[in-house]
Write a protein that holds these residues in place. Structure first.
Motif, PDB file in Angstrom:
ATOM      1  N   TYR A 174       0.828  -1.215   0.000  1.00 25.60           N
ATOM      2  CA  TYR A 174       0.000   0.000   0.000  1.00 25.60           C
ATOM      3  C   TYR A 174       0.859   1.260   0.000  1.00 25.60           C
ATOM      4  CZ  TYR A 174      -3.182   3.666   1.503  1.00 25.60           C
ATOM      5  OH  TYR A 174      -3.887   4.837   1.588  1.00 25.60           O
ATOM      6  N   ASP A 175       1.818   1.342   0.913  1.00 23.99           N
ATOM      7  CA  ASP A 175       2.635   2.557   1.005  1.00 23.99           C
ATOM      8  C   ASP A 175       3.417   2.799  -0.282  1.00 23.99           C
ATOM      9  OD1 ASP A 175       1.724   2.990   3.553  1.00 23.99           O
ATOM     10  OD2 ASP A 175       3.516   2.184   4.550  1.00 23.99           O
ATOM     11  N   GLN A 176       3.960   1.721  -0.849  1.00 19.22           N
ATOM     12  CA  GLN A 176       4.725   1.856  -2.085  1.00 19.22           C
ATOM     13  C   GLN A 176       3.829   2.337  -3.233  1.00 19.22           C
ATOM     14  OE1 GLN A 176       7.850   1.640  -2.820  1.00 19.22           O
ATOM     15  NE2 GLN A 176       7.853   1.435  -5.052  1.00 19.22           N
ATOM     16  N   LEU A 177       2.641   1.760  -3.348  1.00 21.58           N
ATOM     17  CA  LEU A 177       1.729   2.146  -4.419  1.00 21.58           C
ATOM     18  C   LEU A 177       1.232   3.565  -4.225  1.00 21.58           C
ATOM     19  CD1 LEU A 177       0.123   1.337  -6.939  1.00 21.58           C
ATOM     20  CD2 LEU A 177      -1.661   0.466  -5.408  1.00 21.58           C
ATOM     21  N   HIS A 193      -7.367   7.999  -6.499  1.00 25.60           N
ATOM     22  CA  HIS A 193      -7.604   7.391  -5.187  1.00 25.60           C
ATOM     23  C   HIS A 193      -6.854   6.071  -5.105  1.00 25.60           C
ATOM     24  CE1 HIS A 193     -10.974  10.232  -4.904  1.00 25.60           C
ATOM     25  NE2 HIS A 193     -11.305   9.835  -6.122  1.00 25.60           N
ATOM     26  N   VAL A 194      -6.430   5.712  -3.892  1.00 24.49           N
ATOM     27  CA  VAL A 194      -5.816   4.416  -3.647  1.00 24.49           C
ATOM     28  C   VAL A 194      -6.369   3.865  -2.335  1.00 24.49           C
ATOM     29  CG1 VAL A 194      -3.810   5.494  -2.517  1.00 24.49           C
ATOM     30  CG2 VAL A 194      -3.649   3.151  -3.375  1.00 24.49           C
ATOM     31  N   LEU A 195      -6.678   2.559  -2.297  1.00 23.19           N
ATOM     32  CA  LEU A 195      -7.215   1.938  -1.099  1.00 23.19           C
ATOM     33  C   LEU A 195      -6.884   0.459  -1.097  1.00 23.19           C
ATOM     34  CD1 LEU A 195     -11.040   1.383  -1.589  1.00 23.19           C
ATOM     35  CD2 LEU A 195      -9.637   2.460  -3.341  1.00 23.19           C
ATOM     36  N   ASP A 196      -6.917  -0.138   0.107  1.00 23.30           N
ATOM     37  CA  ASP A 196      -6.653  -1.570   0.216  1.00 23.30           C
ATOM     38  C   ASP A 196      -7.653  -2.271   1.128  1.00 23.30           C
ATOM     39  OD1 ASP A 196      -5.948  -0.756   2.738  1.00 23.30           O
ATOM     40  OD2 ASP A 196      -3.953  -1.667   2.728  1.00 23.30           O
TER      41      ASP A 196
END
Length: 603
Positions: A174-177, A193-196
């Motif tokens: 997540y942090d890398q992406l 947006h980014v989410l996991d």
């Protein structure tokens, strides 16, 4: 008979990962780029929709992580999937449109996903209508295409699904992406947006202040905001911010003045965006070569990227943009000369090399700031303006050994000699002389020695003979002069030719027989310059006492010690002979001192 080319997809993937792209993480950029271009194309159709790009990570225990990358752009029809995704190098954008409107133009970006995943699944639905289709491609070059049921919940747009390999799961953290999306897409005009499942970020919710500064009023408050931003977010201190703009290439941004000295060989990174998508942090061909004391944050709208999209084509647009940046950086330095001389002094102190390089290339710029350049002289460090206030010609030396010899006596005669051995110093002084007509004299130690006051040799011939005998075997001859400063007892003058001979002698000590023969031939060229000169100063009390000293042993040792002292004061390299004399002389003087003390006690 005609034949069609065959393409080895594995070879293409190796080419992308090892030769075209500098980092596998560029697959994030390529997915972002495709999403932005798709949204741009759909907006061009006049549709009313809320654009968005979403990266969703799927993390399940015991499985390699997966990534689902979705945009609600224009999408592709079944025929377009066959045409554009299955043909290497075919772009879905016409070249003219790609250059003017879209970020991408080479049609190979999606293949970069094979650098991190063994297969690429793409589900897309075209804004032009028709059912959604599913394209599944393998790294061996095979793919399948499936038309999916047309359900109401399948919206217009494209979703790309990837599954990490064991050696690439790092890119699916997540942090890398999130950091990769923020890095590439911080300036994009559409929300990303980014989410996991447990974490979420809108990576481009706030635009960096440097872009607003470049296009806004450029007030002191905005300047301070940019400096604060680069300090906190980029861990970079900057002395100042210079707005950059060029109609050619559509360039907007800032140049940050670095707070530490740099060198031309020490390349600086420049963060450059193309149509608000990060092109790279190491774009090298946009700034003039001399501007290596700045780091730039720039957005470019109308320059043409190379296939890797990590630099620009060398064309007329790039040449014009680079010239505009050159002018603006030069005008910034010129402006300091008139409105803030103290800041100009600080800037030159840190970045004298690039600024001097620019001054050599540009006559008006040279005339404006040349007086602020500082030089090392025999009377201390002086700005050129202060040096020129002295009468007489500009005197300079271009050899450090020569300067060290001259510096001992030049100031006593009211001369200030410039040590012009540093980069650009000699060319700058020559340029100043050529532009202004001020006389320039390139001096050396030998010419200064000839100018010393001769002492009538009558009655001193035997003294000079005794002194020469004391230095027998050292390839040095003695003369008697009068010169200032009076507290300098002796001056050793070694010509550049004599220095070459000393270097040859040092090389011979470690050379084999074959190379020694070569050195012998080379040494013969300098035979006429074999003798150095030790000038004894008759103004010094010790030299006057030596005229009346009858003890030959003491006389010889004192002459030798004056020779060694002059060697040290002139910063001449010490050979084994000089080191031996120093050791023997100190030993004799200590014994003489002990003997005198012992005799004193007896008396």
């Amino acid at each position: 008979m005609e034949h069609a080319f065959k393409v080895d997809l594995r070879g293409i993937i190796d080419l992308l990962s090892n030769h075209l792209y500098s980092d596998p993480s560029v697959f994030v950029r390529e997915l972002l780029q495709n999403g932005v271009d798709a949204i741009t194309a759909r907006r061009a159709l006049g549709e009313d929709f809320e654009p968005a790009i979403t990266a969703r990570l799927h993390l399940q225990e015991g499985e390699l992580p997966g990534l689902e990358f979705h945009d609600n752009g224009v999408g592709l029809s079944e025929a377009e999937v066959h045409e554009f995704l299955a043909t290497i190098g075919r772009s879905s954008k016409r070249i003219s449109e790609a250059r003017d409107t879209f970020l991408g133009q080479f049609g190979i970006g999606l293949l970069s996903c094979f650098m991190v995943s063994g297969e690429i699944e793409l589900v897309t639905r075209s804004a032009a209508g028709g059912p959604p289709v599913r394209w599944l491609a393998q790294a061996d070059g095979t793919y399948t295409l499936e038309v999916l049921p047309d359900t109401p919940d399948t919206g217009v747009g494209t979703t790309v699904r990837l599954r990490a390999r064991e050696d690439t799961d790092f890119y699916f953290e997540y942090d890398q992406l999130r950091d990769a999306l923020a890095g590439y897409g911080a300036l994009l005009p559409y929300p990303v947006h980014v989410l996991d499942g447990t974490q979420y970020a809108h990576v481009n919710a706030v635009l960096p202040p440097w872009l607003a500064y470049a296009t806004g009023s450029q007030s002191p408050a905005e300047r301070d905001e940019v400096l604060s931003y680069v300090r906190s977010e980029m861990r970079l201190e900057a002395l100042d911010v210079v707005p950059i703009h060029s109609e050619a290439g559509g360039v907007r941004g800032v140049a940050l003045i670095l707070p530490y000295s740099t060198q031309a060989s020490g390349h600086q990174w420049h963060q450059v965006y193309l149509k608000r998508m990060l092109l790279g942090n190491d774009v090298r061909n946009l700034l003039p070569d001399w501007a290596f004391f700045v780091r730039c944050l720039l957005n470019v709208d109308a320059l043409h990227p190379t296939a890797s999209r990590e630099s620009f084509y060398e064309d007329d647009a790039l040449t014009a943009a680079r010239a505009a940046i050159d002018t603006q950086l030069r005008e910034y330095v010129e402006g300091l000369a008139t409105r803030d001389p103290a800041r100009l002094d600080a800037l030159i102190a840190l970045h004298h090399l690039p600024i001097k390089a620019l001054a050599l290339e540009n006559d008006p710029f040279f005339r404006l700031i040349a007086h602020a350049f500082e030089f090392e002289t025999s009377t201390g460090r002086l700005k050129l303006g202060a040096y020129l206030a002295q009468p007489g010609p500009i005197r300079m030396v271009t050899n450090l050994d020569q300067f060290r010899q001259i510096a001992q006596v030049a100031s006593a005669y009211g001369h200030s000699v410039v040590n012009a051995v540093y980069t650009y110093d000699a060319p700058l002084l020559r340029k100043y002389s050529a532009l202004t007509g001020r006389e320039l004299e390139e001096v050396d130690a030998q010419s200064y020695a000839l100018a010393l006051e001769d002492v009538t040799t009558g009655g001193l011939d035997s003294f000079v003979e005794r002194a020469d005998a004391a230095l027998a075997g050292l390839e040095c001859r003695v003369s008697v002069k009068r010169f200032e400063p009076a507290d300098l007892p002796a001056l050793l003058i070694v010509t550049e030719e004599q220095r070459q001979l000393e270097d040859i002698g040092a090389a011979r000590e470690v050379a084999d027989d074959l190379f020694a023969e070569f050195l012998d031939d080379y040494e013969a060229e300098y035979a006429s310059a074999r003798v150095a000169r030790l000038h004894l100063n008759l103004n010094h009390a010790l030299v006057q006492d030596l005229l009346h000293l009858q003890d030959d042993a003491v006389f010889a040792r004192l002459i030798q010690m004056l020779y060694v002292q002059a060697h040290l004061l002139g910063h001449h390299p010490m050979r084994g002979q000089e080191l031996a004399l120093l050791s023997e002389g100190l030993g004799d003087m200590m014994r003489w001192g002990l003997r005198a003390t012992h005799l004193g006690h007896l008396n």
